[in-house]
Design an enzyme around this catalytic site. Structure first.
Site, mmCIF file in Angstrom:
data_model
loop_
_atom_site.group_PDB
_atom_site.id
_atom_site.type_symbol
_atom_site.label_atom_id
_atom_site.label_comp_id
_atom_site.label_asym_id
_atom_site.label_seq_id
_atom_site.Cartn_x
_atom_site.Cartn_y
_atom_site.Cartn_z
ATOM 1 N N GLY A 69 -4.888 8.546 4.050
ATOM 2 C CA GLY A 69 -3.494 8.977 4.099
ATOM 3 C C GLY A 69 -3.233 10.441 3.830
ATOM 4 O O GLY A 69 -2.252 11.001 4.311
ATOM 5 N N ASP A 75 2.168 5.358 -6.178
ATOM 6 C CA ASP A 75 3.092 4.224 -6.301
ATOM 7 C C ASP A 75 2.961 3.669 -7.727
ATOM 8 O O ASP A 75 3.482 4.265 -8.662
ATOM 9 C CB ASP A 75 2.701 3.214 -5.210
ATOM 10 N N VAL A 103 7.343 3.196 2.818
ATOM 11 C CA VAL A 103 7.546 4.260 3.804
ATOM 12 C C VAL A 103 6.267 4.495 4.619
ATOM 13 O O VAL A 103 5.170 4.165 4.172
ATOM 14 C CB VAL A 103 7.970 5.581 3.131
ATOM 15 N N ARG A 118 0.865 6.637 11.088
ATOM 16 C CA ARG A 118 0.408 7.883 10.451
ATOM 17 C C ARG A 118 0.842 9.118 11.235
ATOM 18 O O ARG A 118 0.974 10.206 10.688
ATOM 19 C CB ARG A 118 -1.122 7.894 10.331
HETATM 20 P P1 XMP Z 1 -0.871 2.846 -6.178
HETATM 21 O O1 XMP Z 1 0.011 1.647 -6.460
HETATM 22 O O2 XMP Z 1 -2.316 2.599 -6.484
HETATM 23 O O3 XMP Z 1 -0.753 2.958 -4.615
HETATM 24 O O4 XMP Z 1 -0.308 4.116 -6.767
HETATM 25 C C1 XMP Z 1 -1.303 3.966 -3.966
HETATM 26 C C2 XMP Z 1 -1.702 3.553 -2.581
HETATM 27 O O5 XMP Z 1 -0.891 2.464 -2.060
HETATM 28 C C3 XMP Z 1 -0.479 2.747 -0.747
HETATM 29 N N1 XMP Z 1 0.992 2.821 -0.739
HETATM 30 C C4 XMP Z 1 1.742 3.025 0.344
HETATM 31 N N2 XMP Z 1 1.408 3.228 1.623
HETATM 32 N N3 XMP Z 1 3.693 3.382 2.178
HETATM 33 C C5 XMP Z 1 2.400 3.401 2.544
HETATM 34 O O6 XMP Z 1 2.135 3.611 3.711
HETATM 35 C C6 XMP Z 1 4.118 3.194 0.914
HETATM 36 O O7 XMP Z 1 5.329 3.179 0.645
HETATM 37 C C7 XMP Z 1 3.072 2.997 -0.057
HETATM 38 N N4 XMP Z 1 3.103 2.787 -1.395
HETATM 39 C C8 XMP Z 1 1.803 2.684 -1.779
HETATM 40 C C9 XMP Z 1 -1.125 4.055 -0.387
HETATM 41 O O8 XMP Z 1 -2.336 3.791 0.291
HETATM 42 C C10 XMP Z 1 -1.441 4.726 -1.684
HETATM 43 O O9 XMP Z 1 -2.559 5.576 -1.640
HETATM 44 MG MG MG Z 2 -3.554 6.551 -0.071
#
Ligand code: XMP
Ligand code: MG
Length: 188
Positions: free
Chosen positions: A55, A113, A163, A175
């Site tokens: 990402g 997140d 998102v 992406r």
């Molecule tokens: P954590 O919960 O470990 O999450 O902080 C991090 C990873 O979760 C994915 N992620 C998202 N991917 N839209 C996405 O496309 C989102 O809203 C989202 N929230 C979390 C992402 O891979 C990130 O590195």
């Molecule tokens: Mg990621």
């Protein structure tokens, strides 16, 4: 003729619909501010940026091209797999070939997140004795965050919504969308 991406108000990725949330121009302004913060903080320290694939490719490129500070960049991946013990999902850092001992490291993430991913990376890096580790994230969801590590450099804080765009995907798609798109609440 196909509608230009900037005038499209909805896009469907697999079974979900998304609508524009942040424009590419808004992201550029926010990323330029982050680049300024990082330049001011790391001048003369030759930081090592570690982009977290997949990402972060977009944010890493947009950030790097705005930095004046002498620096290096490399990319890592966080692989998740189901452990054989009762511990459930296990994560592993792959692709880190640089020696980071004594270096100032900046992790470059697309989104933070709950913070589980970033916490895992921080813990793995700490074992290798860097001089410092900071986090730069394109997006941060403060309402979802459950960890203590400071997220030092944030381009845009967003509410707890799913998102895509600018590197972020829904099951592999999205992406390449310009700017950030948020999921549309299902309407009844
Ligand atoms: P954590 O919960 O470990 O999450 O902080 C991090 C990873 O979760 C994915 N992620 C998202 N991917 N839209 C996405 O496309 C989102 O809203 C989202 N929230 C979390 C992402 O891979 C990130 O590195
Ligand atoms: Mg990621």
């Amino acid at each position: 003729m196909a509608e230009s991406a900037t005038t499209v108000s909805r896009v469907k990725l697999h079974n979900m619909e998304f609508t524009p949330y942040l424009s590419a121009a808004e992201l550029e302004v926010a990323i330029a501010r982050v680049a300024g913060e990082i330049d001011a903080k790391y001048a003369g320290q030759r930081p090592l940026f570690l982009g977290v694939l997949n990402g972060a490719f977009f944010f890493a490129a947009e950030l790097m091209k705005r930095l004046d500070t002498e620096c290096e960049i490399s990319f890592i991946k966080v692989a998740s797999y189901l452990g054989t013990s009762s511990s459930g999902s296990v994560t592993q850092l792959i692709g880190l070939t640089e020696r980071i001992e004594g270096r100032h490291v900046v992790i470059v993430e697309d989104i933070v997140d709950t913070g589980g991913t970033i916490a895992h990376i921080m813990e793995e890096l700490a074992e290798r004795h860097p001089a410092s580790v900071a986090v730069a994230a394109l997006l941060f969801k403060p309402d979802a965050y459950e960890r203590q590590y400071p997220i030092d450099h944030v381009a845009v804080r967003i509410p707890n919504v799913f998102v895509v765009g600018s590197g972020l995907d829904h099951d592999g798609l999205g992406r390449n969308l310009p700017g950030i798109w948020r999921i549309l609440e299902p309407t009844s």
